[in-house]
Design an enzyme around this catalytic site. Structure first.
Site, PDB file in Angstrom:
ATOM      1  CG  ASP A  10      -1.950  -1.150   1.118  1.00  0.00           C
ATOM      2  OD1 ASP A  10      -2.361  -1.482  -0.010  1.00  0.00           O
ATOM      3  OD2 ASP A  10      -2.321  -1.704   2.163  1.00  0.00           O
ATOM      4  CE  LYS A  32      -4.251  -6.313  -0.002  1.00  0.00           C
ATOM      5  NZ  LYS A  32      -5.003  -5.172  -0.578  1.00  0.00           N
ATOM      6  CG  ASP A  59      -7.469  -6.450  -3.099  1.00  0.00           C
ATOM      7  OD1 ASP A  59      -8.567  -6.873  -3.513  1.00  0.00           O
ATOM      8  OD2 ASP A  59      -7.322  -5.926  -1.973  1.00  0.00           O
ATOM      9  CG  LEU A  60      -6.797  -4.196  -9.482  1.00  0.00           C
ATOM     10  CD1 LEU A  60      -6.481  -4.088 -10.967  1.00  0.00           C
ATOM     11  CD2 LEU A  60      -6.361  -2.930  -8.750  1.00  0.00           C
ATOM     12  CE  LYS A  61     -11.471  -5.183  -1.704  1.00  0.00           C
ATOM     13  NZ  LYS A  61     -10.048  -4.774  -1.701  1.00  0.00           N
ATOM     14  CG  HIS A  63     -19.229  -4.824  -8.435  1.00  0.00           C
ATOM     15  ND1 HIS A  63     -19.696  -4.364  -7.231  1.00  0.00           N
ATOM     16  CD2 HIS A  63     -20.298  -5.329  -9.081  1.00  0.00           C
ATOM     17  CE1 HIS A  63     -21.001  -4.589  -7.150  1.00  0.00           C
ATOM     18  NE2 HIS A  63     -21.395  -5.163  -8.273  1.00  0.00           N
ATOM     19  CG  ASP A  64     -18.183  -3.203 -15.262  1.00  0.00           C
ATOM     20  OD1 ASP A  64     -19.257  -3.203 -15.887  1.00  0.00           O
ATOM     21  OD2 ASP A  64     -17.358  -2.273 -15.301  1.00  0.00           O
ATOM     22  CB  ILE A  65     -21.753  -6.098 -17.454  1.00  0.00           C
ATOM     23  CG1 ILE A  65     -20.683  -5.560 -18.416  1.00  0.00           C
ATOM     24  CG2 ILE A  65     -22.777  -5.002 -17.111  1.00  0.00           C
ATOM     25  CD1 ILE A  65     -21.247  -5.171 -19.782  1.00  0.00           C
ATOM     26  CG  ASN A  67     -18.125  -8.953 -22.575  1.00  0.00           C
ATOM     27  OD1 ASN A  67     -17.581  -9.975 -22.995  1.00  0.00           O
ATOM     28  ND2 ASN A  67     -17.919  -7.750 -23.100  1.00  0.00           N
ATOM     29  CB  THR A  68     -16.850  -5.334 -18.285  1.00  0.00           C
ATOM     30  OG1 THR A  68     -17.657  -4.788 -19.331  1.00  0.00           O
ATOM     31  CG2 THR A  68     -15.761  -4.348 -17.920  1.00  0.00           C
ATOM     32  CB  THR A 123     -14.236  -5.359   7.210  1.00  0.00           C
ATOM     33  OG1 THR A 123     -13.150  -4.765   6.505  1.00  0.00           O
ATOM     34  CG2 THR A 123     -14.140  -6.863   7.122  1.00  0.00           C
ATOM     35  CD  GLN A 193      -7.333  -3.889   9.351  1.00  0.00           C
ATOM     36  OE1 GLN A 193      -8.544  -4.056   9.503  1.00  0.00           O
ATOM     37  NE2 GLN A 193      -6.728  -4.048   8.190  1.00  0.00           N
ATOM     38  NE  ARG A 214      -2.074  -0.076   8.031  1.00  0.00           N
ATOM     39  CZ  ARG A 214      -3.283   0.331   8.399  1.00  0.00           C
ATOM     40  NH1 ARG A 214      -3.473   1.573   8.792  1.00  0.00           N
ATOM     41  NH2 ARG A 214      -4.286  -0.522   8.376  1.00  0.00           N
TER      42      ARG A 214
HETATM   43  O1  C5P Z   1      -1.790  -2.532   6.887  1.00  0.00           O
HETATM   44  P1  C5P Z   1      -2.808  -3.604   7.037  1.00  0.00           P
HETATM   45  O2  C5P Z   1      -2.218  -4.912   7.542  1.00  0.00           O
HETATM   46  O3  C5P Z   1      -4.017  -3.172   7.822  1.00  0.00           O
HETATM   47  O4  C5P Z   1      -3.248  -3.875   5.536  1.00  0.00           O
HETATM   48  C1  C5P Z   1      -4.281  -4.761   5.244  1.00  0.00           C
HETATM   49  C2  C5P Z   1      -4.526  -4.785   3.765  1.00  0.00           C
HETATM   50  O5  C5P Z   1      -5.690  -5.549   3.529  1.00  0.00           O
HETATM   51  C3  C5P Z   1      -4.817  -3.415   3.157  1.00  0.00           C
HETATM   52  O6  C5P Z   1      -4.362  -3.475   1.793  1.00  0.00           O
HETATM   53  C4  C5P Z   1      -6.314  -3.314   3.209  1.00  0.00           C
HETATM   54  O7  C5P Z   1      -6.849  -2.510   2.200  1.00  0.00           O
HETATM   55  C5  C5P Z   1      -6.719  -4.760   2.978  1.00  0.00           C
HETATM   56  N1  C5P Z   1      -8.017  -5.114   3.523  1.00  0.00           N
HETATM   57  C6  C5P Z   1      -8.347  -4.950   4.852  1.00  0.00           C
HETATM   58  N2  C5P Z   1      -9.574  -5.307   5.310  1.00  0.00           N
HETATM   59  C7  C5P Z   1     -10.453  -5.817   4.470  1.00  0.00           C
HETATM   60  C8  C5P Z   1     -10.135  -5.998   3.136  1.00  0.00           C
HETATM   61  C9  C5P Z   1      -8.891  -5.623   2.681  1.00  0.00           C
HETATM   62  O8  C5P Z   1      -7.549  -4.491   5.641  1.00  0.00           O
HETATM   63  N3  C5P Z   1     -11.624  -6.193   4.930  1.00  0.00           N
END
Ligand code: C5P
Length: 235
Positions: A10, A32, A59-61, A63-65, A67-68, A123, A193, A214
C-alpha cells in the site's frame, strides 16, 4: 511449509513498492497490489514484481457486467498474477464469467489459473450501512449468502475478515481457500483495524493465506518483522 504471508504494497509509487519487494521477497509468500499502487504505477508494477519471482495478488475488486469482468480477469491472467479479487455482489453470472475467464485464459497461455477470490461484504460496512444500500440482512448472514453464491459459481477462494474465518470454514467445502487481512502480530498496535487475529490464530481458525501490511511495511526493519511473523507460525 509454504509461506502464507502476502504483504500489502500500500504505497503510492513503483520505487517504494520495489524497494519493499527486494527487501521482503525472500521472507514472504507474495505481494498484494491494490487500487492505489495499480492506479499510480499500472500493469508495469505487476510485471516488475513478477520478474523478481514473487507471487502477486492483484486486489482490484472487479465489479461490472460479466463480459467486462471476464475481459479484466483475462488481462490479469496475462499479467501472470496468482490471485485476484471480484465482488461477490456482482452476481452469479459475473462470478461464473470471472472463473471461466481465469481458466480459459490460463489454458490458452499455458499458465495455472489464478485463484479468483470473492469479496463478500466490505468490513467497513455494518448492518446500518448495508440497509442504506438496500440490503436488510444482518452483515453475518449477507457474508454467508455471498460466500455460498461465490462457491456455487465455481470460485475456489474468498477474502474474509479474521473473525469470519472459523464460521466460513465450517460452512464451505474444504477446498475453498480463505484469505484474510486484519492480521496483527501479538504485541503490535491495531492501526485502524478493529477486529484482528494474530497470524497464528488466523491459520488455526482455518485461513490459508494472510494479507499483512503495516505491521511489516511500517516496521523499522520490515524484513525482521516478516521473519518474526514467520517464526511465530512454526509449530
Ligand atoms: O496494513 P494492514 O495490515 O491493515 O493492511 C491490510 C490490507 O488488507 C490493506 O491493503 C487493506 O486494504 C486490505 N483489507 C483490509 N480489510 C479488508 C479488506 C482488505 O484491511 N476487509
Amino acid at each position: 511449509m509454504r509461506n502464507p504471508v502476502f504483504v500489502a504494497l500500500d504505497v503510492p509509487t513503483a520505487e517504494e513498492a520495489l524497494d519493499l519487494v527486494r527487501e521482503l521477497a525472500p521472507a514472504v509468500g507474495g505481494f498484494k497490489i491494490g487500487s492505489e499502487l495499480f492506479t499510480a504505477a499500472g500493469p508495469d508494477i505487476v510485471r516488475a514484481v513478477r520478474r523478481t519471482g514473487a507471487q502477486v495478488f492483484l486486489d482490484l475488486k472487479f465489479h461490472d457486467i460479466p463480459n467486462t469482468v471476464a475481459r479484466a480477469v483475462a488481462a490479469a491472467v496475462r499479467l501472470d498474477v496468482q490471485m485476484l479479487t471480484v465482488h461477490a455482489s456482482g452476481g452469479l453470472a459475473m462470478l461464473q464469467a470471472a472463473e471461466e475467464a481465469a481458466q480459459q485464459t490460463a489454458a490458452q497461455t499455458g499458465r495455472n489459473a489464478p485463484l479468483v477470490l470473492a469479496v463478500t461484504v466490505l468490513t467497513s460496512l455494518d448492518s446500518a450501512a448495508l440497509a442504506e444500500v438496500g440490503c436488510d440482512d444482518h452483515v453475518g448472514r449477507q457474508v454467508e449468502r455471498l460466500a455460498a453464491l461465490a462457491v456455487r459459481a465455481g470460485l475456489r477462494g474468498l477474502v474474509c475478515s479474521p473473525l469470519e474465518v472459523a464460521g466460513l470454514r465450517q460452512m464451505l467445502p474444504s477446498h475453498v481457500q480463505l484469505v484474510t487481512p486484519g492480521i496483527r502480530p501479538e504485541g503490535g498496535g491495531a492501526d485502524d483495524q478493529r477486529r484482528t487475529l494474530t497470524p497464528r490464530q488466523a491459520l488455526e481458525a482455518g485461513a490459508d493465506w494472510l494479507v499483512i501490511g503495516r505491521p511489516i511495511t511500517a516496521a523499522p526493519q520490515p524484513r525482521l518483522a516478516a521473519e518474526k511473523i514467520l517464526r511465530s507460525l512454526e509449530l
